[in-house]
Motif scaffolding. Structure first.
Motif, PDB file in Angstrom:
ATOM      1  N   ALA A  19       0.827  -1.205   0.000  1.00 37.35           N
ATOM      2  CA  ALA A  19       0.000   0.000   0.000  1.00 37.35           C
ATOM      3  C   ALA A  19       0.866   1.262   0.000  1.00 37.35           C
ATOM      4  N   ARG A  20       1.948   1.258   0.833  1.00 37.02           N
ATOM      5  CA  ARG A  20       2.836   2.425   0.888  1.00 37.02           C
ATOM      6  C   ARG A  20       3.562   2.640  -0.435  1.00 37.02           C
ATOM      7  N   GLN A  21       3.935   1.549  -1.085  1.00 37.62           N
ATOM      8  CA  GLN A  21       4.697   1.643  -2.323  1.00 37.62           C
ATOM      9  C   GLN A  21       3.936   2.406  -3.398  1.00 37.62           C
ATOM     10  N   SER A  22       2.596   2.335  -3.337  1.00 39.36           N
ATOM     11  CA  SER A  22       1.795   3.057  -4.329  1.00 39.36           C
ATOM     12  C   SER A  22       2.002   4.561  -4.201  1.00 39.36           C
ATOM     13  N   ILE A  23       2.338   5.030  -3.000  1.00 43.73           N
ATOM     14  CA  ILE A  23       2.639   6.450  -2.798  1.00 43.73           C
ATOM     15  C   ILE A  23       4.074   6.744  -3.194  1.00 43.73           C
ATOM     16  N   ARG A  24       5.006   5.912  -2.703  1.00 40.50           N
ATOM     17  CA  ARG A  24       6.428   6.178  -2.951  1.00 40.50           C
ATOM     18  C   ARG A  24       6.762   6.125  -4.432  1.00 40.50           C
ATOM     19  N   SER A  25       6.042   5.303  -5.176  1.00 38.60           N
ATOM     20  CA  SER A  25       6.324   5.182  -6.611  1.00 38.60           C
ATOM     21  C   SER A  25       6.026   6.488  -7.347  1.00 38.60           C
ATOM     22  N   LEU A  26       5.193   7.354  -6.739  1.00 39.28           N
ATOM     23  CA  LEU A  26       4.919   8.652  -7.362  1.00 39.28           C
ATOM     24  C   LEU A  26       6.204   9.458  -7.512  1.00 39.28           C
ATOM     25  N   MET A  27       7.043   9.429  -6.447  1.00 39.11           N
ATOM     26  CA  MET A  27       8.278  10.202  -6.492  1.00 39.11           C
ATOM     27  C   MET A  27       9.271   9.644  -7.495  1.00 39.11           C
ATOM     28  N   ASP A  28       9.167   8.360  -7.770  1.00 36.82           N
ATOM     29  CA  ASP A  28      10.093   7.704  -8.681  1.00 36.82           C
ATOM     30  C   ASP A  28       9.958   8.212 -10.112  1.00 36.82           C
ATOM     31  N   ILE A  29       8.845   8.921 -10.391  1.00 41.24           N
ATOM     32  CA  ILE A  29       8.605   9.352 -11.775  1.00 41.24           C
ATOM     33  C   ILE A  29       9.431  10.572 -12.169  1.00 41.24           C
ATOM     34  N   ALA A  30       9.951  11.320 -11.197  1.00 41.54           N
ATOM     35  CA  ALA A  30      10.704  12.532 -11.535  1.00 41.54           C
ATOM     36  C   ALA A  30      12.202  12.244 -11.569  1.00 41.54           C
TER      37      ALA A  30
ATOM     38  N   ILE B 297       0.645  13.619 -12.865  1.00 37.89           N
ATOM     39  CA  ILE B 297       0.251  14.699 -11.965  1.00 37.89           C
ATOM     40  C   ILE B 297      -1.257  14.889 -11.941  1.00 37.89           C
ATOM     41  N   THR B 298      -1.854  14.966 -13.129  1.00 32.14           N
ATOM     42  CA  THR B 298      -3.267  15.351 -13.234  1.00 32.14           C
ATOM     43  C   THR B 298      -4.195  14.190 -13.537  1.00 32.14           C
ATOM     44  N   GLY B 299      -3.632  13.042 -13.928  1.00 30.79           N
ATOM     45  CA  GLY B 299      -4.477  11.908 -14.288  1.00 30.79           C
ATOM     46  C   GLY B 299      -5.014  11.994 -15.706  1.00 30.79           C
ATOM     47  N   GLU B 300      -4.641  13.067 -16.454  1.00 28.12           N
ATOM     48  CA  GLU B 300      -5.115  13.208 -17.842  1.00 28.12           C
ATOM     49  C   GLU B 300      -4.445  12.155 -18.725  1.00 28.12           C
ATOM     50  N   SER B 301      -5.241  11.438 -19.494  1.00 24.44           N
ATOM     51  CA  SER B 301      -4.672  10.399 -20.354  1.00 24.44           C
ATOM     52  C   SER B 301      -4.175  10.970 -21.683  1.00 24.44           C
ATOM     53  N   VAL B 302      -4.716  12.126 -22.093  1.00 23.95           N
ATOM     54  CA  VAL B 302      -4.347  12.732 -23.386  1.00 23.95           C
ATOM     55  C   VAL B 302      -3.247  13.774 -23.158  1.00 23.95           C
ATOM     56  N   PRO B 303      -2.132  13.715 -23.923  1.00 18.93           N
ATOM     57  CA  PRO B 303      -1.064  14.714 -23.791  1.00 18.93           C
ATOM     58  C   PRO B 303      -1.588  16.132 -24.022  1.00 18.93           C
ATOM     59  N   VAL B 304      -0.978  17.105 -23.346  1.00 18.22           N
ATOM     60  CA  VAL B 304      -1.415  18.501 -23.413  1.00 18.22           C
ATOM     61  C   VAL B 304      -0.376  19.310 -24.182  1.00 18.22           C
ATOM     62  N   ALA B 305      -0.848  20.136 -25.122  1.00 21.97           N
ATOM     63  CA  ALA B 305       0.056  20.972 -25.912  1.00 21.97           C
ATOM     64  C   ALA B 305       0.681  22.044 -25.015  1.00 21.97           C
ATOM     65  N   LYS B 306       2.011  22.226 -25.142  1.00 15.42           N
ATOM     66  CA  LYS B 306       2.726  23.225 -24.344  1.00 15.42           C
ATOM     67  C   LYS B 306       3.545  24.113 -25.266  1.00 15.42           C
ATOM     68  N   THR B 307       3.408  25.425 -25.069  1.00 20.53           N
ATOM     69  CA  THR B 307       4.210  26.379 -25.829  1.00 20.53           C
ATOM     70  C   THR B 307       4.626  27.512 -24.891  1.00 20.53           C
TER      71      THR B 307
ATOM     72  N   LYS C 119       4.871  18.339  -3.398  1.00 16.54           N
ATOM     73  CA  LYS C 119       3.760  18.717  -2.521  1.00 16.54           C
ATOM     74  C   LYS C 119       2.706  17.620  -2.480  1.00 16.54           C
ATOM     75  N   ILE C 120       2.465  16.990  -3.620  1.00 10.79           N
ATOM     76  CA  ILE C 120       1.496  15.885  -3.653  1.00 10.79           C
ATOM     77  C   ILE C 120       1.962  14.772  -2.723  1.00 10.79           C
ATOM     78  N   ILE C 121       3.242  14.374  -2.853  1.00 14.63           N
ATOM     79  CA  ILE C 121       3.795  13.312  -2.009  1.00 14.63           C
ATOM     80  C   ILE C 121       3.640  13.686  -0.534  1.00 14.63           C
ATOM     81  N   HIS C 122       4.034  14.921  -0.206  1.00 12.85           N
ATOM     82  CA  HIS C 122       3.996  15.373   1.183  1.00 12.85           C
ATOM     83  C   HIS C 122       2.567  15.373   1.721  1.00 12.85           C
ATOM     84  N   LEU C 123       1.637  15.933   0.939  1.00 19.70           N
ATOM     85  CA  LEU C 123       0.249  16.026   1.396  1.00 19.70           C
ATOM     86  C   LEU C 123      -0.404  14.653   1.512  1.00 19.70           C
TER      87      LEU C 123
END
Length: 723
Positions: free
Chosen positions: A200-211, A263-273, A304-308
């Motif tokens: 159960a804890r690993q599901s949280i810690r794995s969030l940090m592994d993405i950065a 971060i947001t759970g959005e499945s579709v990539p977002v255009a960034k400029t 902040k997500i991890i901490h909260l």
């Protein structure tokens, strides 16, 4: 203010990581031990996140002495790096062969097998048989006995005390084989409990592994790899296609599609400029981006997500508070019952001492509250971890439970049910004297000079149709307060405004048909404006805050989930509110509200329905959000206010996450109730077996082990709940 509260305000809270927790009971004991350290004014263990918060200045040695009963290791929290190290350690631990990881338990089982072989060959009373069973007991239960004996000397009663007394008693009456099996099964039960919580804890810690830990940064004209801890605000980070973004920042050069699912759970990539925000942990899919860093590593959205989320795991839910209180009295009561079972039948009913002492020992074993204690935390950690991965930040077990009880949900209109960005919805030319694009160019040139909030929508429409307006020369521009604007272009004075304005200037062809057209647009929830000259009306244009495509479907799903009432709250006029509220099919519409009116209405809803949520943007309507049972903020990614003030945050500004959050909360609530009920029922049923004298040590430990396993597996199911 009491002395201990005053001391807490003076002492800074310090957070430490704890390694080695095997059960929630042990975490509670560690918390109590830390509170007894001189100079410590308060302490709170977060079992879900394996952390302890301490008010005071104890040394690491003092903290580890407080946890010596379970050989706990303590280290100061370094939020990001510590978590990364834990993730890496977790990966290494997963690679450790099973026989090495559980060598003590396997050795104990081996001696047990030899003990049974000796029992069949040499008999039960043989010294070799007894020594083999004794070796199995001591190897498998050393940590158990160590804590149990300490507890007995201090008159502290927990499940290890119960087990130690039961084992000693079993050995005294000569039940060597059964006691050895009980010790091994208890060790297996604890290992399963530890494994379940780690999962159960690993599901949280794995969030940090993405950065990533490093980023390519341009400094003094050179591109160098820099560790994230050494990156400063203002540095320019270069992110190539296919790379993960290491830090939060703003794009200063480049164009790409970024996958923000982490971060947001959005499945579709977002255009960034240029000028778009990007977040650490997201994936750059296509083009090269140059990003100016805006936050230090500990302030990034993912940190902040991890901490909260970790803080949320430490917030005791009402059900957990009940379990903690229940367990406090439960263990001493079980010891009294066991003593009565062992003593009363022989003393008053001529029962066999050996038989009833055995039954009393079995009562001690069956009384172990393992399943009960783990029933709530494992469900909360699993649910909060799953929600975080899907882009829903739930800031505590109490909010998770309250959301599961919701009966009514109120929505702020602008930016929640609507997009919060005005767009031109209608543009009807009424006079054929002018070309449509030429008139739009003049309209945009006039609106460009106004301060009206809807001007941006008209400018956006012109830019979208490649209509130039900046070169149009406007003379004599002025704003007509409360009615519109006017300006002269190529010698002709143009007016843009309400029907009242055109009545005042007495336009000759202004007729009831035009008024009816304006009224129709207003009834559709749009802001209508007339464009014309002193001689004629040229066009009617309407601007509206567009309803989100998902709003109607979300409201429908909430009603299907059993939400009794959905309400739209807005400061807009009744016509606009009725049009939007009717389209999305909310149960009730409240229009023309001031912030105080919204607050009063939320209070009224709470008195009628009990559990009420308010959904807003986390910045506006703060009183209403605070007055609701659960305050839900939209679009928390990058918005510090929303993340700090709301109870639940929908990170991706996606209202579709709300039905998922409600469904997950309800499932968590049901699982918590089922776990508590099952854990208590299995104990009660096992205790009833005492009456006919059927309860054995085998049945006792298997009922406890089985209950713990089923409760853990039931809680872990929350990690699999899909949107």
């Amino acid at each position: 203010m009491r002395l201990d509260e005053a001391a807490k305000t003076i002492d800074e809270k310090k957070v430490y990581r704890v390694e080695g927790f095997s059960c929630a009971n042990c975490a509670g004991k560690f918390e109590n031990n830390v509170k007894k350290i001189p100079g410590v004014h308060d302490a709170k263990v977060n079992f879900g996140a394996s952390k302890i918060s301490v008010y005071g200045k104890p040394s690491i040695e003092e903290l580890e002495r407080a946890g010596a009963f379970e050989d706990l290791k303590v280290a100061p929290e370094k939020r990001r790096q510590q978590t990364i190290e834990e993730v890496e350690k977790g990966k290494k631990d997963e690679k450790v062969p099973f026989h090495k990881k559980h060598s003590t338990l396997l050795t104990s089982i081996l001696f047990l097998v030899f003990g049974y072989l000796s029992l069949f060959v040499n008999g039960e009373e043989n010294i070799v048989t007894i020594l083999l069973f004794l070796a199995s007991m001591l190897i498998g239960g050393l940590s158990l006995f160590k804590v149990g004996f300490q507890n007995l000397l201090r008159f502290e009663f927990d499940m290890r005390t119960l087990m130690t007394v039961a084992v000693i008693g079993g050995a005294i009456i000569g039940e060597w084989a059964e006691v050895s099996v009980v010790v091994i099964l208890f060790a297996i039960s604890e290992a399963m409990e530890r494994f379940s919580m780690d999962r159960a804890r690993q599901s949280i810690r794995s969030l940090m592994d993405i950065a990533p830990n490093e980023a390519l940064v341009r400094r003094n004209g050179k591109e160098i790899m820099v560790h994230v801890d050494d990156i400063a605000v203002g540095d320019i980070m270069i992110v190539k296609p296919g790379q993960k973004i290491a830090m939060d920042g703003v794009v200063v050069n480049g164009y790409s599609a970024v996958n923000q699912a982490a971060i947001t759970g959005e499945s579709v990539p977002v255009a960034k400029t240029i000028n778009n925000d990007v977040f650490a942990g997201t994936l750059n899919e296509e083009g090269l981006l140059e990003v100016r860093i805006t936050k230090l590593i500990e302030d990034t959205t993912i940190s902040k997500i991890i901490h909260l989320v970790e803080e949320a795991q430490g917030e005791r839910a009402p059900a957990q508070a009940f379990v903690d209180k229940f367990a406090k009295y439960y263990t001493p009561i079980i010891m009294v019952i066991a003593a009565l079972v062992a003593v009363i039948p022989p003393l008053f009913f001529e029962g066999s001492w050996e038989t009833w002492v055995y039954q009393g020992l079995a009562v001690l074993v069956v009384g172990c509250p393992c399943a009960l204690v783990i029933s709530t935390p494992i469900a909360i950690v699993s649910a909060i971890g799953n929600a975080a991965k899907k882009g829903v930040l739930v800031k505590g077990g109490v909010h998770l439970e309250e959301m599961g009880n919701l009966k009514a949900i109120a929505f702020d209109k602008t930016g929640t049910l609507t997009k919060g960005v005005p767009v031109v919805t209608d543009y009807n030319l009424l006079d054929n004297q002018m070309e449509e694009k030429a008139l739009l160019s003049i309209i945009t040139a006039l609106e460009y000079r106004s301060q009206h909030p809807l001007a941006s929508a008209i400018m956006k429409k012109a830019e979208g149709e490649n209509i130039s307006y900046s070169a149009v020369i406007v003379e004599g521009f002025s704003s007509i307060t409360g009615r519109g604007i006017k300006g002269t272009v190529n010698g002709t004075t143009y007016y843009i405004g309400s029907p009242k304005l055109f009545k005042e200037i007495s336009v000759t062809d202004f007729d009831p048909d035009i008024e009816e057209k304006v009224r129709t647009l207003q009834n559709q929830g749009k802001t209508a404006m007339i464009i014309g000259t002193e001689q004629s009306v040229l066009a009617v244009m309407a601007v509206a805050d567009e309803v989100r495509e998902t709003s109607k479907d979300v409201i429908r799903k909430l009603h299907q989930l059993g939400i009794e009432k959905t309400v739209m709250l807005t400061g807009d006029n009744k016509g606009t509110a009725d049009a939007i509220g009717g389209f999305v099919e909310v149960s009730d519409i409240q229009a023309e509200l001031m912030p105080q009116d919204k607050l009063d209405y939320i209070k009224q809803l709470r008195s009628e329905h009990g559990f009420v949520a308010m959904v807003g943007d986390g910045v506006n309507d703060a009183p209403a959000l605070a007055a609701s049972t659960v305050g839900i903020a939209m679009g928390g990614a990058g918005t510090d206010t929303a993340m700090e003030t709301a109870d639940v945050v929908l990170m991706g500004d996606d209202l579709r996450k709300l039905p998922f959050a409600v469904r997950l909360s309800r499932k968590a609530l049901n699982i918590i109730k089922a776990n508590i009920g099952f854990a208590i029922a299995i104990k009660f049923i096992a205790l009833l077996l005492v009456i006919p004298g059927w309860l054995t040590l085998w049945i006792a430990i298997l009922s406890d082990m089985g209950a713990t396993l089923l409760v853990a597996l039931n809680g872990l199911r929350l990690m699999r709940v899909k949107e």
